[in-house]
Design an enzyme around this catalytic site. Structure first.
Site, short mmCIF file in Angstrom:
data_model
loop_
_atom_site.label_atom_id
_atom_site.label_comp_id
_atom_site.label_asym_id
_atom_site.label_seq_id
_atom_site.Cartn_x
_atom_site.Cartn_y
_atom_site.Cartn_z
N SER A 33 31.33 0.65 -25.05
CA SER A 33 31.05 2.07 -25.27
C SER A 33 30.42 2.29 -26.64
O SER A 33 30.54 1.46 -27.55
CB SER A 33 32.36 2.88 -25.16
OG SER A 33 33.19 2.63 -26.27
N GLU A 60 22.98 -9.00 -22.48
CA GLU A 60 23.29 -7.74 -21.80
C GLU A 60 22.91 -6.56 -22.67
O GLU A 60 22.33 -5.57 -22.18
CB GLU A 60 24.78 -7.66 -21.46
CG GLU A 60 25.17 -6.35 -20.80
CD GLU A 60 26.67 -6.21 -20.56
OE1 GLU A 60 27.05 -5.60 -19.55
OE2 GLU A 60 27.45 -6.70 -21.39
N SER A 105 29.26 -3.86 -11.20
CA SER A 105 27.98 -3.39 -10.67
C SER A 105 27.41 -4.40 -9.69
O SER A 105 27.44 -5.61 -9.93
CB SER A 105 26.97 -3.18 -11.81
OG SER A 105 27.47 -2.25 -12.75
N GLN A 150 28.56 -9.27 -12.44
CA GLN A 150 29.27 -9.71 -13.64
C GLN A 150 30.75 -9.38 -13.54
O GLN A 150 31.11 -8.21 -13.41
CB GLN A 150 28.66 -9.02 -14.87
CG GLN A 150 29.33 -9.31 -16.19
CD GLN A 150 28.79 -8.45 -17.31
OE1 GLN A 150 28.43 -7.30 -17.08
NE2 GLN A 150 28.71 -8.99 -18.51
N GLY A 151 31.60 -10.38 -13.59
CA GLY A 151 33.05 -10.17 -13.51
C GLY A 151 33.68 -10.22 -14.88
O GLY A 151 34.26 -11.25 -15.28
N TYR A 152 33.60 -9.13 -15.63
CA TYR A 152 34.15 -9.06 -16.98
C TYR A 152 35.29 -8.05 -17.07
O TYR A 152 36.45 -8.40 -17.30
CB TYR A 152 33.05 -8.66 -17.99
CG TYR A 152 32.22 -9.79 -18.53
CD1 TYR A 152 32.13 -11.00 -17.88
CD2 TYR A 152 31.51 -9.64 -19.72
CE1 TYR A 152 31.36 -12.03 -18.38
CE2 TYR A 152 30.73 -10.66 -20.24
CZ TYR A 152 30.65 -11.85 -19.56
OH TYR A 152 29.88 -12.86 -20.07
N SER A 153 34.98 -6.76 -16.89
CA SER A 153 35.96 -5.69 -17.14
C SER A 153 37.15 -5.77 -16.20
O SER A 153 37.01 -6.15 -15.03
CB SER A 153 35.30 -4.32 -17.00
OG SER A 153 34.26 -4.17 -17.95
#
Length: 401
Positions: A377, A245, A162, A127-130
């Site tokens: 978070s 998710e 990840s 997953q390419g998010y953050s």
């Protein structure tokens, strides 16, 4: 809530229990799950798919079992596997997050191309998010993609990616419309990880392992048809994925697996012949957590019912990730204590360390701290629950903003 089973559902429960008893020796070990599936895992996945215990409701045209959607059937199967301590199959980012996203908003070609190989475990996704500096503000993504000669050309950086070190594909959120407001300028692309210009750098965590990564994009070229929905629709697609998710990170069946494993550990005889389960203080800790796990499982049934009826679960869905990750860490904490002196040793030796139960519990204990932060978070989750779920006033901004 009526949990009475019909004759058909009782028959399915008996069939699932018989299947587990018959094939238990073929199942891979529970735990871990943070490496590429090996041959035994893939063979078990194929058996589950063929028998209707995985991807049960995904149409056969896309590689699933093709059974009608039935939330009670799903709950019965999940309960049978979680109570038996037998692997329910692969649950990773591709299967649990991307596949339901594509089933909801993907094109027919995307569903036929990606769903089958993904649920079989043949194609692994990350997953390419953050991004560095964006924190929990997903819409502030700076990684950009411009169109040149019929290709998206991607430049930028993602972090905390990840599985990027062994993934085949990435679902990437990037900025394609720089002149539009930040939420309207994003797109959701499907990117092969072997594309020239992608560099993956491991990030070692306190577990002693490198499960997260930095991912760099330098003139990475991807065909323009590798987009889910359209240009500027990325925020909508990304939030669909986030919905799944949060359910993955707070998976009630995973919590049940852990609870049952701890209970079995507490029933084992120690050298003096006693069992931890014989002591009131240990039973009290276990029962408190059991109550929370039961609550999570019944809440999951409520969400499944909403999904089957096309109802937006709203607040009910928002609390899953927050509660599930906090509870998972408390379960791992109890397991480490139950291990006693064996729980003091922690010497991970690569992926083989997952074969040692004490090391597996230690890895879970420390990795779960990261999951309390990752995927939004807990503090951010509480803000979302309060503001979007309960309608409380938004948190004041600093600096007059």
């Amino acid at each position: 809530m009526d949990l009475t089973l019909t004759e058909k559902h009782r028959a399915l429960r008996d069939e699932a229990n018989a299947f587990i008893a018959r094939h238990r020796d073929r199942a891979p070990q529970l735990g871990g799950g943070r490496k590429r599936p090996d041959r035994k895992v893939l063979e078990w996945q194929a058996l589950l798919l063929e028998s209707g215990y995985f991807a049960r409701n995904i149409p056969r045209d896309y590689g699933g079992f093709g059974a009608p959607h039935d939330v009670i059937e799903m709950a019965i199967i999940a309960d049978a596997f979680s109570r038996s301590g037998v692997s329910p199959g692969i649950h990773n980012q591709g299967i649990s997050m991307l596949v339901p996203t594509l089933l909801e908003v993907g094109t027919e070609e995307q569903k036929r191309r990606w769903v089958g190989p993904t649920i079989r475990g043949e194609v692994i996704w990350c997953q390419g998010y953050s991004e560095p500096g964006s924190g929990s503000d997903l819409a502030a993504a700076h990684t950009r993609a411009t169109v040149q000669d019929g290709l998206f050309v991607i430049n930028g950086q993602k972090i905390w990616t990840s599985s990027a070190h062994y993934a085949d594909m990435m679902f990437l959120l990037c900025r394609t419309e720089p002149d539009k407001p930040k939420h309207a300028g994003l797109s959701y692309l499907l990117v092969p990880m072997n594309t020239p210009g992608i560099e993956v750098r491991p990030l070692r965590t306190m577990t002693g392992r490198a499960e997260f990564n930095e991912t760099f994009f330098t003139d990475v070229r991807v065909p323009v048809d590798q987009i889910v929905m359209g240009r500027g629709d990325g925020w909508q697609v990304a939030n669909i994925t986030l919905k799944f998710e949060r359910l993955l990170l707070g998976d009630a069946n995973k919590l049940q697996h852990r609870l049952e494993a701890i209970r079995r550990m507490m029933q084992e005889r120690r050298p003096d012949g006693s069992r931890l389960l014989d002591y009131a203080e240990w039973r009290d800790r276990l029962l408190r957590l059991q109550g929370e796990v039961m609550a999570a499982r019944y809440h999951n049934l409520r969400l499944l019912t909403d999904q089957a009826e096309g109802v937006d679960s709203g607040l009910g869905r928002l609390i899953v990730k927050y509660h599930g990750t906090m509870l998972a860490h408390r379960l791992a904490s109890l397991a480490v204590d139950v291990l006693g002196s064996a729980g003091l040793a922690y010497e991970p030796q690569g992926e083989a360390a997952e074969d040692d139960p004490s090391t597996t519990w230690h890895i879970d204990y420390m990795y779960d701290i990261g999951l309390i932060i990752g995927g939004g978070s807990s503090n951010i989750q509480k803000n979302i629950i309060g503001e979007r779920g309960l309608g409380l006033p938004r948190e004041p901004k600093t600096g007059g903003a």
